[in-house]
Design a protein around this motif. Structure first.
Motif, mmCIF file in Angstrom:
data_model
loop_
_atom_site.group_PDB
_atom_site.id
_atom_site.type_symbol
_atom_site.label_atom_id
_atom_site.label_comp_id
_atom_site.label_asym_id
_atom_site.label_seq_id
_atom_site.Cartn_x
_atom_site.Cartn_y
_atom_site.Cartn_z
ATOM 1 N N UNK A 43 0.917 -1.122 -0.145
ATOM 2 C CA UNK A 43 0.110 0.210 0.078
ATOM 3 C C UNK A 43 0.898 1.333 -0.031
ATOM 4 N N UNK A 44 0.410 2.387 -0.731
ATOM 5 C CA UNK A 44 1.173 3.375 -1.005
ATOM 6 C C UNK A 44 0.969 4.355 0.208
ATOM 7 N N UNK A 45 1.942 5.432 0.513
ATOM 8 C CA UNK A 45 1.961 6.364 1.280
ATOM 9 C C UNK A 45 2.441 6.182 2.651
ATOM 10 N N UNK A 46 2.891 7.317 3.213
ATOM 11 C CA UNK A 46 3.745 7.444 4.382
ATOM 12 C C UNK A 46 2.753 8.112 5.652
ATOM 13 N N UNK A 47 2.753 7.214 6.553
ATOM 14 C CA UNK A 47 1.918 7.628 7.679
ATOM 15 C C UNK A 47 0.341 7.520 7.724
ATOM 16 N N UNK A 48 0.039 6.851 6.693
ATOM 17 C CA UNK A 48 -1.336 6.713 6.362
ATOM 18 C C UNK A 48 -2.195 5.694 7.518
ATOM 19 N N UNK A 49 -3.628 5.730 7.616
ATOM 20 C CA UNK A 49 -4.201 4.773 8.366
ATOM 21 C C UNK A 49 -4.476 3.849 7.387
ATOM 22 N N UNK A 59 -1.208 -13.158 11.222
ATOM 23 C CA UNK A 59 -2.144 -11.836 11.247
ATOM 24 C C UNK A 59 -3.057 -11.883 9.808
ATOM 25 N N UNK A 60 -4.273 -12.263 10.135
ATOM 26 C CA UNK A 60 -5.219 -12.516 8.878
ATOM 27 C C UNK A 60 -5.676 -10.751 8.293
ATOM 28 N N UNK A 61 -5.639 -9.807 9.302
ATOM 29 C CA UNK A 61 -6.076 -8.661 8.830
ATOM 30 C C UNK A 61 -5.422 -7.600 9.738
ATOM 31 N N UNK A 62 -5.447 -6.377 9.324
ATOM 32 C CA UNK A 62 -4.949 -5.334 10.256
ATOM 33 C C UNK A 62 -5.243 -4.069 9.693
ATOM 34 N N UNK A 63 -5.295 -3.113 10.745
ATOM 35 C CA UNK A 63 -5.527 -1.658 10.289
ATOM 36 C C UNK A 63 -4.906 -0.851 11.088
ATOM 37 N N UNK A 64 -4.658 0.505 10.898
ATOM 38 C CA UNK A 64 -3.589 1.449 11.732
ATOM 39 C C UNK A 64 -2.528 2.025 10.974
ATOM 40 N N UNK A 65 -1.851 2.865 11.662
ATOM 41 C CA UNK A 65 -0.673 3.769 11.060
ATOM 42 C C UNK A 65 0.688 3.274 11.814
ATOM 43 N N UNK A 66 0.697 2.228 12.594
ATOM 44 C CA UNK A 66 2.045 1.746 12.949
ATOM 45 C C UNK A 66 2.199 0.527 12.389
#
Length: 441
Positions: free
Chosen positions: A9-15, A266-273
């Motif tokens: 996934x592209x982008x820096x610091x995104x959620x 890990x099957x799924x994740x979300x966040x900015x870390x």
């Protein structure tokens, strides 16, 4: 695996949001009574819960088993020269130091990525969340059924020789020379070697996280573009009754624990870390188009800020291929004394500030207020060269870890590695007195 196998996934610091199985992320809340597909919810925090929203970093992982399922940690038996506390056992010197390329492991020994990390220099103490360390890694074998995480700080990894096939809890990343990656505090990862051997550099920061530098008068474009950073997508394994070793670096020491399942479930994740990679060839160079040599801060890719607005914990700076067009200007780096410590490494090619001796896989350290600059040969050539437009650094890439800390050098770095060039000081010894005042008539 080929490079096309990896998805990012592209982008820096995104959620970010990532699912290896559709609808495996809970809808509307982070911790439902029962997660989809009977997964476990686990939060990974990279900042204090109460940190301001702009600096709050965390991710939610939805995994087959929580990471807490392992045996107690025990001290790892290792003779590794890994240092996180820089005390009286280290060497303090203002002398300019340069290292020849660091040796790869011999065919008689099997050394994986973690086993091959050696601390070169640093300052501070991870227990106090203050300071940083510069490491060298060399390896010739995969981390078979072994995962590692660092409780002390974030790793910025700079491959110099050989690609790194990195499996993380968030998904896989293939990181080749002229690319970098950042793996933050606490994230578990394992490294395989597609080319069977590898060498490179690591900058570890104990306080804060890496971020993009402020652009100020540069405007909205230039330097490293946020969209060019890549974060892995969820790709899980399901392994039961398979022995895995978990290695933890905690307060400067290594510990090991055992578990009977993969840590990469890990099957799924979300966040900015989340870990990320960046191709240095995509850096948009800013430079002077009139006169004078601009400060190296214009080449900053990432910075780790301190509590002071005036001094960063560390800057990661590169010197990529670029056009030199300045007029009536000494174009190589100027002679200077700096209030920062500068560790330089060379990924490929030649560095324009040195004529020989600074080689790929080696390094140099110019400490706070220690004078340095172009060697005598470079100075003489640059003082007489025709100032026409010139493409500098073609097929080369050098970099700098710059910090406001005063760095101590480890015993491995000054003696054991056997790579210190004792005659480095001589590169300036033939700079002559050419002063020619006007003759009074």
């Amino acid at each position: 695996m080929t490079a096309d196998t990896y998805t990012y996934q592209e982008g820096f610091g995104n959620h970010f949001t990532s699912e290896a199985i559709k609808d495996s992320l809970p809808k509307g809340q982070n911790t439902p009574q029962n997660c989809p597909f009977n997964l476990y919810a686990e939060q990974l925090s990279g900042s204090a819960f109460s940190a301001p929203r702009t600096h709050n970093q965390r991710s939610w992982l939805y995994r087959i088993r929580p990471s807490v399922v392992h045996s107690p940690f025990e001290p790892a038996k290792t003779s590794q020269d890994l240092v996180s506390k820089f005390d009286d056992n280290c060497i303090v010197t203002p002398t300019q130091i340069r290292w020849s390329p660091f040796d790869l492991p011999s065919n008689k020994e099997q050394v994986n990525f973690v086993q091959g990390i050696k601390t070169l220099a640093g300052a501070g103490d991870p227990a106090c969340r203050s300071g940083l360390a510069v490491h060298i890694y060399t390896a010739n074998t995969d981390m078979n059924k072994s995962a590692f995480y660092n409780s002390d700080g974030d790793y910025l990894i700079v491959p110099q020789k050989g690609a790194l096939d990195i499996t993380t809890e968030f998904g896989p990343m293939l990181v080749s020379p002229n690319e970098i990656c950042v793996i933050q505090r606490g994230i578990r990862f394992s490294v395989d070697l597609p080319e069977k051997e590898a060498r490179g550099y690591i900058l570890e920061v104990y306080n804060g996280h890496f971020e993009l530098p402020d652009l100020g008068p540069i405007g909205s474009n230039g330097l490293a573009n946020p969209r060019d950073f890549q974060t892995p997508t969820a790709t899980f394994k399901e392994e039961s009754n398979v022995a895995w070793e978990i290695v933890s670096k905690f307060n400067g020491r290594l510990f090991k624990a055992q578990q009977n399942h993969t840590p990469f479930d890990v099957v799924a994740w979300h966040g900015n870390y989340a870990p990320y990679k960046y191709n240095l060839a995509k850096f948009c160079v800013i430079n002077s188009v009139s006169f004078d040599h601009i400060d190296p801060s214009i080449f900053t890719v990432l910075t780790a800020k301190s509590d002071s607005a005036h001094y960063p914990v560390a800057d990661f700076v590169i010197f990529p291929p670029r056009w030199a067009v300045t007029e009536n200007t000494f174009r190589p780096p100027y002679f200077h004394r700096n209030c920062m410590s500068e560790f330089m490494g060379l990924i490929a090619g030649d560095y324009d500030g040195k004529s020989d001796g600074f080689l790929p896989g080696g390094g140099s350290l110019h400490s706070i207020m220690t004078p340095h600059g172009p060697d005598a040969n470079v100075f003489k050539m640059a003082s007489k060269s025709e100032l026409k437009p010139l493409l500098m650094g073609k097929n080369t890439q050098s970099f700098m870890f710059e910090t406001y800390y005063m760095l101590s050098i480890t015993p491995w770095g000054i003696k054991t590695c056997g790579k210190v060039q004792e005659d480095y000081w001589k590169v300036w010894s033939t700079l002559e007195n050419t002063f020619s005042p006007p003759v009074e008539k």
